[in-house]
Design a protein around this motif. Structure first.
Motif, mmCIF file in Angstrom:
data_model
loop_
_atom_site.group_PDB
_atom_site.id
_atom_site.type_symbol
_atom_site.label_atom_id
_atom_site.label_comp_id
_atom_site.label_asym_id
_atom_site.label_seq_id
_atom_site.Cartn_x
_atom_site.Cartn_y
_atom_site.Cartn_z
ATOM 1 N N ARG A 124 25.217 -25.884 80.197
ATOM 2 C CA ARG A 124 24.212 -25.065 79.506
ATOM 3 C C ARG A 124 23.537 -25.850 78.387
ATOM 4 N NH1 ARG A 124 24.386 -19.565 79.959
ATOM 5 N NH2 ARG A 124 25.373 -18.912 81.883
ATOM 6 N N VAL A 125 22.707 -25.136 77.642
ATOM 7 C CA VAL A 125 22.049 -25.700 76.456
ATOM 8 C C VAL A 125 22.691 -25.045 75.231
ATOM 9 C CG1 VAL A 125 19.883 -25.730 75.157
ATOM 10 C CG2 VAL A 125 19.863 -26.129 77.640
ATOM 11 N N ILE A 126 23.216 -25.863 74.317
ATOM 12 C CA ILE A 126 23.765 -25.341 73.049
ATOM 13 C C ILE A 126 23.056 -26.119 71.942
ATOM 14 C CG2 ILE A 126 25.845 -24.895 71.700
ATOM 15 C CD1 ILE A 126 27.507 -25.395 74.238
ATOM 16 N N GLU A 127 22.147 -25.462 71.242
ATOM 17 C CA GLU A 127 21.302 -26.201 70.294
ATOM 18 C C GLU A 127 21.252 -25.547 68.913
ATOM 19 O OE1 GLU A 127 17.458 -26.602 72.196
ATOM 20 O OE2 GLU A 127 18.074 -28.407 73.261
ATOM 21 N N ARG A 128 20.907 -26.368 67.950
ATOM 22 C CA ARG A 128 20.559 -25.976 66.580
ATOM 23 C C ARG A 128 21.599 -25.064 65.911
ATOM 24 N NH1 ARG A 128 16.033 -28.312 65.194
ATOM 25 N NH2 ARG A 128 14.775 -29.137 66.893
ATOM 26 N N PRO A 129 22.868 -25.500 65.881
ATOM 27 C CA PRO A 129 23.913 -24.702 65.232
ATOM 28 C C PRO A 129 23.729 -24.652 63.712
ATOM 29 C CG PRO A 129 24.711 -26.895 65.693
ATOM 30 C CD PRO A 129 23.346 -26.808 66.332
ATOM 31 N N LYS A 130 24.052 -23.516 63.143
ATOM 32 C CA LYS A 130 24.021 -23.349 61.681
ATOM 33 C C LYS A 130 25.233 -22.515 61.299
ATOM 34 C CE LYS A 130 19.873 -25.251 61.621
ATOM 35 N NZ LYS A 130 19.813 -25.583 63.009
ATOM 36 N N MET A 184 16.305 -22.029 66.110
ATOM 37 C CA MET A 184 16.702 -21.031 65.107
ATOM 38 C C MET A 184 17.293 -21.651 63.848
ATOM 39 S SD MET A 184 20.470 -19.923 65.941
ATOM 40 C CE MET A 184 20.802 -20.411 64.279
ATOM 41 N N ASN A 185 17.342 -20.818 62.836
ATOM 42 C CA ASN A 185 18.013 -21.171 61.600
ATOM 43 C C ASN A 185 18.687 -19.930 61.043
ATOM 44 O OD1 ASN A 185 18.806 -22.721 59.342
ATOM 45 N ND2 ASN A 185 16.954 -23.951 59.566
ATOM 46 N N LEU A 186 19.518 -20.142 60.056
ATOM 47 C CA LEU A 186 20.254 -19.060 59.401
ATOM 48 C C LEU A 186 19.971 -19.172 57.921
ATOM 49 C CD1 LEU A 186 24.058 -18.905 60.328
ATOM 50 C CD2 LEU A 186 22.391 -17.073 60.479
ATOM 51 N N PHE A 187 19.822 -18.048 57.253
ATOM 52 C CA PHE A 187 19.604 -18.123 55.806
ATOM 53 C C PHE A 187 20.414 -17.050 55.115
ATOM 54 C CE2 PHE A 187 17.339 -17.005 51.884
ATOM 55 C CZ PHE A 187 17.378 -18.244 51.263
ATOM 56 N N LYS A 188 21.203 -17.490 54.114
ATOM 57 C CA LYS A 188 21.976 -16.527 53.311
ATOM 58 C C LYS A 188 21.290 -16.420 51.963
ATOM 59 C CE LYS A 188 26.569 -16.171 51.406
ATOM 60 N NZ LYS A 188 27.929 -16.723 51.466
ATOM 61 N N ASP A 189 20.873 -15.224 51.631
ATOM 62 C CA ASP A 189 20.131 -15.027 50.385
ATOM 63 C C ASP A 189 21.087 -14.830 49.205
ATOM 64 O OD1 ASP A 189 17.951 -14.766 48.755
ATOM 65 O OD2 ASP A 189 16.919 -13.330 50.046
ATOM 66 N N ASP A 190 20.509 -14.838 48.006
ATOM 67 C CA ASP A 190 21.335 -14.720 46.788
ATOM 68 C C ASP A 190 22.129 -13.417 46.741
ATOM 69 O OD1 ASP A 190 19.988 -17.035 46.082
ATOM 70 O OD2 ASP A 190 18.405 -15.909 45.062
ATOM 71 N N ASP A 191 21.605 -12.372 47.389
ATOM 72 C CA ASP A 191 22.302 -11.079 47.366
ATOM 73 C C ASP A 191 23.356 -10.969 48.471
ATOM 74 O OD1 ASP A 191 20.732 -10.919 49.594
ATOM 75 O OD2 ASP A 191 19.580 -9.156 48.962
ATOM 76 N N GLY A 192 23.598 -12.067 49.182
ATOM 77 C CA GLY A 192 24.632 -12.058 50.227
ATOM 78 C C GLY A 192 24.123 -11.622 51.586
#
Ligand code: DGJ
Length: 336
Positions: A124-130, A184-192
């Motif tokens: 498979r394709v496994i890409e751009r882990p965060k 894709m990307n992942l973002f954790k904001d200041d408020d959790g």
């Protein structure tokens, strides 16, 4: 190609030392490493193999996760684009306290073999882990793009671990709100609160989706941004109350011009700006494709643009480009 990324790391180190003296201590050894004519090796002397990746900073340590690209590159037949592939090698993890010396922490997420029906099989394709950390559940949560050779499966896969370096247990994959998810990307904001940002709608439009409190599931709250702009490889960061999103165009493994957008609220509206890359070869993002922006720990306002220099004919030989982001009169700029 072998030493290309060494050159970029040297420029990165020198640029940092010129523009931001507070960097000098931690990046001096990076400059030394590069000028000594060594390639970037992990502590075992092997090239770092972590592509399309991202970095988690946790308790004084940077953990760098990326795609393991190993083996022969082949061209998937009958595609209308340059669909070059290597077997999905799983996700690697390297750790560092200074962004210079990298310890190989092993395979954070192991693929299965001979199980083509399973999301994380080598076929498979496994890409751009965060990876982000959830303070409430005390779990490290990894999201990644899961696909098949023709990139039509387009789903987000999720895995968890008790330790930053893994091993991660794969939970499964999802189409958030029944929408496609590719780069894709992942973002954790200041408020959790945490968000998934991904190329959707056949790469025509990006979406941002709020995750559940445990970060394991998409919620119904999502917004469509950069509508019909055909962007991929989102790299998001926050500075001084504003959100910045750097994206690439869509040209397979070939480099193209980056662009960025700015917002006061993560769900938008996002105001589009031009290419943050400046100077010679800016229109190819210096032959790279950005994918992550790393906030340097304990240095407010210091961010590193992390890109991949893809070698599409031999993906294992792909390299990295890391450059500082400069804030100039309300704009961001990246120089090589
Ligand atoms: C561009 C994406 O950014 C990469 O992650 C990868 O999916 C390639 N396309 C495949 O061609």
């Amino acid at each position: 190609m072998k030493y290309t990324y060494m050159k970029y790391l040297l420029i990165f180190a020198l640029t940092l030392s010129c523009y931001q003296s507070s960097y000098s201590k931690s990046f001096k050894c990076l400059a030394d490493t590069a000028t000594a004519g060594k390639t970037i090796l992990d502590e075992d002397g092997k090239p770092v193999n972590a592509h399309g990746g991202g970095v988690l900073y946790y308790k004084g340590v940077y953990y760098f996760f990326g795609e393991i690209k190993k083996g022969n590159t082949w061209l998937v037949p009958d595609q209308h684009w340059e669909d070059y592939r290597v077997p999905a090698g799983g996700i690697s993890c390297y750790s560092s306290t200074d962004l210079v010396h990298w310890k190989n922490r092993g395979v954070a997420l192991k693929p299965t073999t001979n199980n083509p029906g399973y999301d994380i099989d080598t076929s498979r394709v496994i890409e751009r882990p965060k990876v982000i950390y959830n303070k409430e559940t005390k779990k490290f949560v990894m999201w990644m793009h899961i696909d098949k050779n023709d990139y039509k499966y387009s789903r987000g896969g999720v895995a968890v671990s008790d330790k930053p370096w893994g091993p991660y247990q794969y939970i499964g994959s999802v189409k958030p709100n029944n929408q496609m998810l590719r780069d894709m990307n992942l973002f954790k904001d200041d408020d959790g609160k945490a968000y998934l940002i991904y190329s959707s709608e056949d790469n025509n439009t990006m979406q941002i989706c709020l995750l559940s409190n445990d970060y394991l599931k998409p919620t119904k709250h999502y917004s469509r941004i950069l509508i019909n702009k055909k962007r991929e490889s989102p790299a998001i960061f926050k500075y001084s109350g504003k959100y910045y999103l750097i994206t690439s165009g869509c040209s397979g493994w070939s480099p193209n011009a980056a662009a960025y957008a700015v917002a006061d609220h993560i769900m938008g509206p996002w105001e589009e700006h031009g290419n943050p890359c400046k100077g010679p070869n800016a229109d190819s993002s210096f032959y790279s494709q950005g994918g992550f922006v790393l906030p340097v720990a304990n240095k407010p306002g210091s961010f590193i643009f992390m890109g991949d220099i893809w070698n599409k004919l031999d993906l294992e030989q792909s390299r990295y480009l890391w450059l500082p982001i400069r804030f100039v009169k309300g704009e961001i700029e990246i120089y090589n």
